[in-house]
Design a protein around this motif. Sequence first.
Motif, mmCIF file in Angstrom:
data_model
loop_
_atom_site.group_PDB
_atom_site.id
_atom_site.type_symbol
_atom_site.label_atom_id
_atom_site.label_comp_id
_atom_site.label_asym_id
_atom_site.label_seq_id
_atom_site.Cartn_x
_atom_site.Cartn_y
_atom_site.Cartn_z
ATOM 1 N N GLY A 216 46.819 24.241 76.250
ATOM 2 C CA GLY A 216 48.180 23.980 76.723
ATOM 3 C C GLY A 216 48.954 25.248 76.996
ATOM 4 N N ASN A 217 48.939 26.172 76.033
ATOM 5 C CA ASN A 217 49.696 27.408 76.216
ATOM 6 C C ASN A 217 49.084 28.294 77.299
ATOM 7 N N GLU A 218 47.752 28.305 77.375
ATOM 8 C CA GLU A 218 47.097 29.107 78.412
ATOM 9 C C GLU A 218 47.487 28.603 79.796
ATOM 10 N N LEU A 219 47.529 27.268 79.907
ATOM 11 C CA LEU A 219 47.890 26.683 81.194
ATOM 12 C C LEU A 219 49.343 27.016 81.541
ATOM 13 N N SER A 220 50.226 26.939 80.528
ATOM 14 C CA SER A 220 51.628 27.322 80.751
ATOM 15 C C SER A 220 51.706 28.756 81.257
ATOM 16 N N ASP A 221 50.997 29.633 80.557
ATOM 17 C CA ASP A 221 51.039 31.039 80.942
ATOM 18 C C ASP A 221 50.429 31.248 82.328
ATOM 19 N N PHE A 222 49.385 30.478 82.616
ATOM 20 C CA PHE A 222 48.738 30.593 83.928
ATOM 21 C C PHE A 222 49.719 30.202 85.034
ATOM 22 N N ARG A 223 50.421 29.095 84.806
ATOM 23 C CA ARG A 223 51.424 28.671 85.793
ATOM 24 C C ARG A 223 52.484 29.733 85.968
ATOM 25 N N ARG A 224 52.931 30.263 84.831
ATOM 26 C CA ARG A 224 53.991 31.265 84.858
ATOM 27 C C ARG A 224 53.582 32.473 85.704
ATOM 28 N N ASP A 225 52.325 32.895 85.556
ATOM 29 C CA ASP A 225 51.914 34.155 86.176
ATOM 30 C C ASP A 225 51.276 33.994 87.555
ATOM 31 N N HIS A 226 50.727 32.802 87.837
ATOM 32 C CA HIS A 226 49.935 32.693 89.068
ATOM 33 C C HIS A 226 50.432 31.655 90.055
ATOM 34 N N ILE A 227 51.308 30.746 89.615
ATOM 35 C CA ILE A 227 51.723 29.672 90.514
ATOM 36 C C ILE A 227 53.240 29.598 90.591
ATOM 37 N N GLY A 228 53.746 29.476 91.813
ATOM 38 C CA GLY A 228 55.171 29.229 91.984
ATOM 39 C C GLY A 228 55.348 27.789 92.447
ATOM 40 N N PHE A 229 56.343 27.119 91.881
ATOM 41 C CA PHE A 229 56.574 25.729 92.271
ATOM 42 C C PHE A 229 57.906 25.565 92.986
ATOM 43 N N ALA B 214 60.310 30.979 92.877
ATOM 44 C CA ALA B 214 58.858 30.821 92.937
ATOM 45 C C ALA B 214 58.190 32.149 93.259
ATOM 46 N N MET B 215 58.870 32.951 94.093
ATOM 47 C CA MET B 215 58.308 34.237 94.493
ATOM 48 C C MET B 215 58.456 35.288 93.403
ATOM 49 N N ALA B 216 59.496 35.161 92.605
ATOM 50 C CA ALA B 216 59.903 36.233 91.704
ATOM 51 C C ALA B 216 58.794 36.631 90.740
ATOM 52 N N SER B 217 58.015 35.668 90.309
ATOM 53 C CA SER B 217 56.981 35.978 89.320
ATOM 54 C C SER B 217 55.760 36.609 89.982
ATOM 55 N N ASN B 218 55.851 36.787 91.298
ATOM 56 C CA ASN B 218 54.752 37.386 92.036
ATOM 57 C C ASN B 218 53.453 36.591 91.892
ATOM 58 N N PRO B 219 53.497 35.288 92.194
ATOM 59 C CA PRO B 219 52.324 34.442 91.984
ATOM 60 C C PRO B 219 51.330 34.582 93.122
ATOM 61 N N LEU C 258 61.186 23.308 83.719
ATOM 62 C CA LEU C 258 60.898 24.441 82.838
ATOM 63 C C LEU C 258 59.410 24.496 82.497
ATOM 64 N N ARG C 259 58.825 23.322 82.237
ATOM 65 C CA ARG C 259 57.385 23.280 81.942
ATOM 66 C C ARG C 259 56.604 23.750 83.169
ATOM 67 N N ALA C 260 57.031 23.278 84.357
ATOM 68 C CA ALA C 260 56.288 23.599 85.575
ATOM 69 C C ALA C 260 56.298 25.098 85.847
ATOM 70 N N ILE C 261 57.438 25.749 85.605
ATOM 71 C CA ILE C 261 57.472 27.178 85.925
ATOM 72 C C ILE C 261 56.830 28.017 84.828
ATOM 73 N N GLY C 262 56.322 27.369 83.781
ATOM 74 C CA GLY C 262 55.516 28.118 82.819
ATOM 75 C C GLY C 262 56.116 28.304 81.446
ATOM 76 N N CYS C 263 57.170 27.530 81.114
ATOM 77 C CA CYS C 263 57.666 27.563 79.735
ATOM 78 C C CYS C 263 56.624 26.907 78.847
ATOM 79 N N ARG C 264 56.269 27.574 77.769
ATOM 80 C CA ARG C 264 55.380 26.927 76.806
ATOM 81 C C ARG C 264 56.147 25.814 76.109
ATOM 82 N N PRO C 265 55.419 24.779 75.657
ATOM 83 C CA PRO C 265 56.090 23.680 74.964
ATOM 84 C C PRO C 265 56.949 24.180 73.802
ATOM 85 N N GLY C 266 56.441 25.189 73.080
ATOM 86 C CA GLY C 266 57.164 25.714 71.927
ATOM 87 C C GLY C 266 58.544 26.231 72.296
#
Lengths: 229, 406
Positions: free
Chosen positions: A78-91, A159-164, B302-310
């Motif tokens: 779960g956390n890895e996926l969150s971090d992956f979205r944060r760093d590699h995908i813009g929504f 979406a662009m800001a994180s440089n995805p 927030l979840r979509a842009i990469g906030c961890r659940p915590g």
Amino acid sequence: MAEHLIETRNLYRKFGSDETEVTALDHVSITIEQGEFTAIIGPSGSGKTTLLHLIGGLDEPDGGDVLLDGANIAEMSGNELSDFRRDHIGFIFQAYNLIPVLSAEENIEYIMLLQGRPAAERKARVRDMLHTVGLDGLGERRPAQLSGGQQQRVAVARAMASNPQIILADEPTANLDSHTGISLLETMRELNQSLNMTFVFSTHDEKIMERATRLIHLTDGHVEKDERK
Amino acid sequence: MLTLTIAFRNIFRQRRRSLLTGLSMCGGYILFVLSTSLLEGSYGNVIDIFTLDHVGHIQIHQDDYLDRPKIYKTIKDQAAVRAVLEAHEDVTGYAPRVYSPALAYAGDKTYPARVIGIDTALEPTVSRIRQKVTEGEFFSASPDADGYYTAMIGRGLAISLELSLGDEIVLISQGADGSIANDIYLVGGVIGNRTSFDRMAVYLPLPAAQQFLALGTDVHEYALLVDDRNDNRDIASVLAAALPDLTVSPWQEVESTFYRTMQSDKQGNHFMMGIVVFIVFIGVLNTVLMSVLERTREFGVLRAIGCRPGRLVQLVLLETLLLASFSIGIGILLVTPAVIWLTEVGFQIPEPIDMSGVMFQHMKGELNAYVYLMPMGFIFATAALISLPPGFRAARILPRDALGSH
Ligand SMILES: Nc1ncnc2c1ncn2[C@@H]1O[C@H](COP(=O)(O)OP(=O)(O)OP(=O)(O)O)[C@@H](O)[C@H]1O
Ligand SMILES: [Mg+2]
């Protein structure tokens, strides 16, 4: 074998059960390369949103795999996926993309904060991004003080800001009038060309599709046609 | 920190709701502070009555006299004890005492009694014995012309032996040297009432008691008062270090049963108060949960842009704790005048309470850090606890459900 930036293998997703069961995606296998400007089109209910959500790891498939840059997202925690979205995908979503209590600037800055980037860098990039999407001087406004088109521009900037590597947009222009919609899309296209950033977006709008370099037609959850221009 | 900013602004986003939630937190805090203040105040009152009646704040004995009183366990080097007590600036008074069980005769009646020898000059600096004389007067240290010492007796003994002022009372006991001790005294005063701890006591002037028990100049106990009774344990350990051959005990050890009862009673009261506050917070839980559900889409983004659940749990927690901080801040401002009034003025209770012959009818509060901090800690802990279910609810929001068109 060169890896694709995005690859779906036999992606399958159903909703409901028994009589109410709907197959939203029916064994969809596509590949998208770095720098493509892809539109996913199809009638309402054809599975566009479902496909974008699965690619972005916002939803889990009932079968098949999503590989991003060779990595199978099903294998991430779960956390890895969150971090992956944060760093590699813009929504970018159809509407209500922004955190209402944060100003345009803060909305853009927040994702970089999640990435742990230093303050000076964040501030500079926020200014940059606002300029890129044509919102100079509006950074301090809250979403409610911006028009729909301006809000979507902030969403693009965020979406662009994180440089995805990938930006996924689900009907980003659906709530905008056609002129504003086209201008937003042109901004996206410019970013795509100047930064070689990969965009995948869904749309109903003919004028918007015209601008895509690739069209993936979905019908009843399967790929009917896949054309590159 | 933007998460804090988000939390802060979210509070102001729903003004009315935050106001109502804040008010109930504030009310809970005020209630808790007031009841803690009163509780501390009345326990303080009981402790005062208790310690000033006889026990004192600290006692000094030889060895384990406290647990196993024996007539021969005496303090011999009193000069050393007095030097230490005189030197400590927080010690406001001290008094030496001797004790012994005895049989008391008057006419054809016999009753077991407790002989307490007290220093007529020093004892009133430590206990309220002088105020407890209900008949006759506080005795003098020296015998009368015929060589009779005066005794002051407890009200219970006076009734049982049918003694009145000027009557003779005969005491029989055993001296420290093993000899039979017996002597005649004159009743010069009656002390306390039938519920006093010393209702069966016979008070003798110290020299008389020492002579009766063949103790020479030795005593069994030094009782002392200190400036601030809340410091008594610290002072006791300082004194203990200075008097290594003796046993120094704070009143909490001397009267450990009373102290334990009081502590558990206190805990019971806090527990009750805690339950009341917790019930108040169930309402808060409901509001926080509602505000989370209303913001499903936002949490989805927030979840979509990469906030961890915590982080979402953290955000909800932060919002509730921030609101709690505001509420407590306002609560402190509102409750302080009331606490000051309780502490300075207080109020009369309809039924007076009798504590070993001393009546008290005046309820007072106490103003100290504990009165504020204990409820504060509890409110924060409860606020944190009740934000967990909404927090986890927020963390469990699936981006698909929050963001989809369905
Ligand atoms: N959460 C859900 N629960 C039940 N059915 C769903 C859910 N999400 C999607 N579906 C169904 O899956 C199918 C595909 O839906 P999807 O939203 O992907 O279509 P779409 O192409 O994005 O449509 P639109 O153009 O209207 O946005 C539809 O039949 C829809 O009813
Ligand atoms: Mg859709």
